[in-house]
Motif scaffolding. Structure first.
Motif, PDB file in Angstrom:
ATOM      1  N   ASP A 296       0.890  -1.158   0.000  1.00  0.00           N
ATOM      2  CA  ASP A 296       0.000   0.000   0.000  1.00  0.00           C
ATOM      3  C   ASP A 296       0.928   1.207   0.000  1.00  0.00           C
ATOM      4  O   ASP A 296       1.367   1.684   1.033  1.00  0.00           O
ATOM      5  CB  ASP A 296      -0.898  -0.030   1.243  1.00  0.00           C
ATOM      6  N   CYS A 299       1.529   7.829  -1.248  1.00  0.00           N
ATOM      7  CA  CYS A 299       0.970   8.484  -2.430  1.00  0.00           C
ATOM      8  C   CYS A 299       0.477   9.873  -2.057  1.00  0.00           C
ATOM      9  O   CYS A 299       0.630  10.327  -0.924  1.00  0.00           O
ATOM     10  CB  CYS A 299      -0.178   7.644  -2.998  1.00  0.00           C
ATOM     11  N   GLN A 327       6.729   5.428  -6.269  1.00  0.00           N
ATOM     12  CA  GLN A 327       5.952   4.199  -6.448  1.00  0.00           C
ATOM     13  C   GLN A 327       6.591   3.264  -7.467  1.00  0.00           C
ATOM     14  O   GLN A 327       6.567   2.035  -7.287  1.00  0.00           O
ATOM     15  CB  GLN A 327       4.516   4.569  -6.845  1.00  0.00           C
ATOM     16  N   THR A 348      -2.966   2.124  -3.788  1.00  0.00           N
ATOM     17  CA  THR A 348      -2.773   3.506  -3.345  1.00  0.00           C
ATOM     18  C   THR A 348      -4.142   4.110  -3.050  1.00  0.00           C
ATOM     19  O   THR A 348      -5.131   3.789  -3.718  1.00  0.00           O
ATOM     20  CB  THR A 348      -2.086   4.392  -4.409  1.00  0.00           C
ATOM     21  N   SER A 350      -5.403   6.890  -3.838  1.00  0.00           N
ATOM     22  CA  SER A 350      -5.269   8.035  -4.738  1.00  0.00           C
ATOM     23  C   SER A 350      -6.281   7.920  -5.866  1.00  0.00           C
ATOM     24  O   SER A 350      -6.586   6.819  -6.336  1.00  0.00           O
ATOM     25  CB  SER A 350      -3.848   8.081  -5.313  1.00  0.00           C
ATOM     26  N   GLU A 355      -0.785   7.357 -10.294  1.00  0.00           N
ATOM     27  CA  GLU A 355      -0.377   6.626  -9.104  1.00  0.00           C
ATOM     28  C   GLU A 355      -1.028   5.252  -9.018  1.00  0.00           C
ATOM     29  O   GLU A 355      -0.861   4.549  -8.021  1.00  0.00           O
ATOM     30  CB  GLU A 355      -0.731   7.432  -7.848  1.00  0.00           C
TER      31      GLU A 355
END
Length: 415
Positions: A296, A299, A327, A348, A350, A355
């Motif tokens: 995980d 981000c 990442q 993530t 996000s 990302e």
């Protein structure tokens, strides 16, 4: 009564310090609250956080409202503008009476443009309605970015998600026999108006921990038959606790000593054990590869806007680009720790394709021994798209209280 002693002024002053830290120094609201509310009674500290959060949820609308009452707009970073923002946010979002809005705002501009602040507030508070019934607007740059990536419906859903504070989700070690709340997934309950978390049944016994349902999804993607599992960015520990409770042999890795301290505290309260390692993922060299690795990744956190509205102002394009570079490095480092036939789950919190989808697509292109293993979860309303990954978008499970916004992909290594 001296101006500085007006009831509630201390909470408003703390809210002003938080907003300054977020908007001028790029801090998170949680970090800013730590110093801004120091010494305040718990009720005042909570009020300060609520005012600052409500202001950040509605910032574009508040600015438009302030500008509508002025012939010459205040500078973006003017203290008077921020005081007006937080004063109006109380009226709109917290139903604060008009007299309290004005009385607690004016001490914040002592030695400054008190007459201007008083005049603007007086003008606006005389209006029948301050705002229409539309949900809060996103910052223009964010709205354009997400419209390009996801379209109008998702942007509108994100605005609706921003309008209210989210419910409380709990993850359980074992399926509870009796527990109030809505069950949206196994080992999950959702509560509204939960009150003080530490007073809920089962807290002291370590039966559960707080975790948004979306944040629980990456660990749910680890195959049941994976024996040794690495949580490669483990703190504060929710996903590692899920994995350990499910019977996996877990190694919890994180580079932050302070975050690992919190992880250990969480593990102790819940009564779960795991190997805990303080190290950077790129430097970590275990004795043997893992059956599965969960990454995980750090981000921009733009998918957490429901709980952290400041991300709308912190997750700028330069930040997104910088985090994407990190990442790319981390997913490559994580892949090296996966054994033949093993799995790598990348996630993530996000809403940015840079990302999520773009990271995995580029990774698969440069790592021919990995391929996407389509995700299938037994949760109504949550399903992988045609590529096989999960993209949790605004609007999903909205009627049930919504979710944080995530990207999750499961990859499998050739045997």
């Amino acid at each position: 009564m001296p101006r500085q002693d007006i009831e509630g002024s201390a909470a408003r002053a703390a809210a002003l310090r938080m907003l300054d830290a977020v908007l001028r120094r790029d801090e998170t609201l949680e970090h800013a609250a730590g110093f801004a509310t120091k010494g305040l009674p718990p009720a005042d500290a909570a009020l300060a956080v609520a005012i600052a959060g409500e202001t950040l949820r509605r910032l574009p609308d508040l600015d438009a409202l302030i500008d509508s009452a002025m012939q010459r707009p205040l500078p973006e970073d003017a203290k008077a503008r921020t005081v007006l923002r937080l004063a109006l946010a109380q009226k709109i979002g917290l139903d604060t009476p008009d007299h309290a809005v004005v009385a607690t705002a004016l001490p914040l501009v002592d030695g400054g443009p008190r007459r201007l602040v008083h005049g603007v507030l007086s003008t606006l508070l005389k209006r029948d309605r301050l705002l229409d019934d539309e949900p809060p607007r996103l910052p223009d740059a964010v709205a354009r970015r997400w419209f390009k990536a996801w379209g109008k419906d998702v942007v509108m859903a994100a605005r609706r998600a921003l309008a209210s504070r989210p419910p409380l989700d709990l993850s359980f070690k074992a399926e509870p026999v009796k527990f109030d709340g809505v069950k949206l997934a196994p080992l999950h309950r959702r509560l509204t108006d939960a009150g003080k978390v530490t007073s809920l049944p089962g807290f002291a016994e370590g039966e559960w921990w707080v975790q948004d349902l979306a944040a629980s999804l990456p660990a749910r993607c680890i195959p049941d038959d994976a024996s040794r599992v690495l949580d490669a960015a483990a703190a504060p520990g929710g996903k590692a606790m899920q994995l350990a409770a499910a019977g996996h042999q877990v190694t919890a890795l994180d580079r932050s000593k302070s975050r690992l301290r919190r992880l250990r505290e969480n593990f102790t309260r819940v009564g779960i054990e795991a190997e805990i390692v303080e190290a950077a993922l790129e430097d970590y060299a275990p004795d043997a590869p893992f059956d599965a690795v969960l990454l995980d990744a750090p981000c921009s956190a733009s998918g957490t806007l429901r709980r952290h509205p400041e991300v709308l102002y912190r997750a700028r394009p330069a930040v997104i680009e910088q985090m994407a570079e990190v990442q790319h490095r981390l997913i490559d480092a994580a892949a090296k720790l996966v054994g033949p036939g093993g799995h790598l789950v990348y996630a993530t919190c996000s809403l940015e394709p840079e990302e999520g989808e773009e990271i995995v697509t580029a990774f698969v292109e440069r790592n021919g021994d990995f391929s996407i293993d389509p995700i299938a979860l037994d949760i109504d309303g949550i399903a992988a798209d045609e590529a096989g990954w999960l993209r949790i978008l605004p609007g999903m499970l909205e009627a049930q209280g919504g979710l944080d916004f995530f990207f999750i992909c499961r990859l499998v290594r050739k045997g």
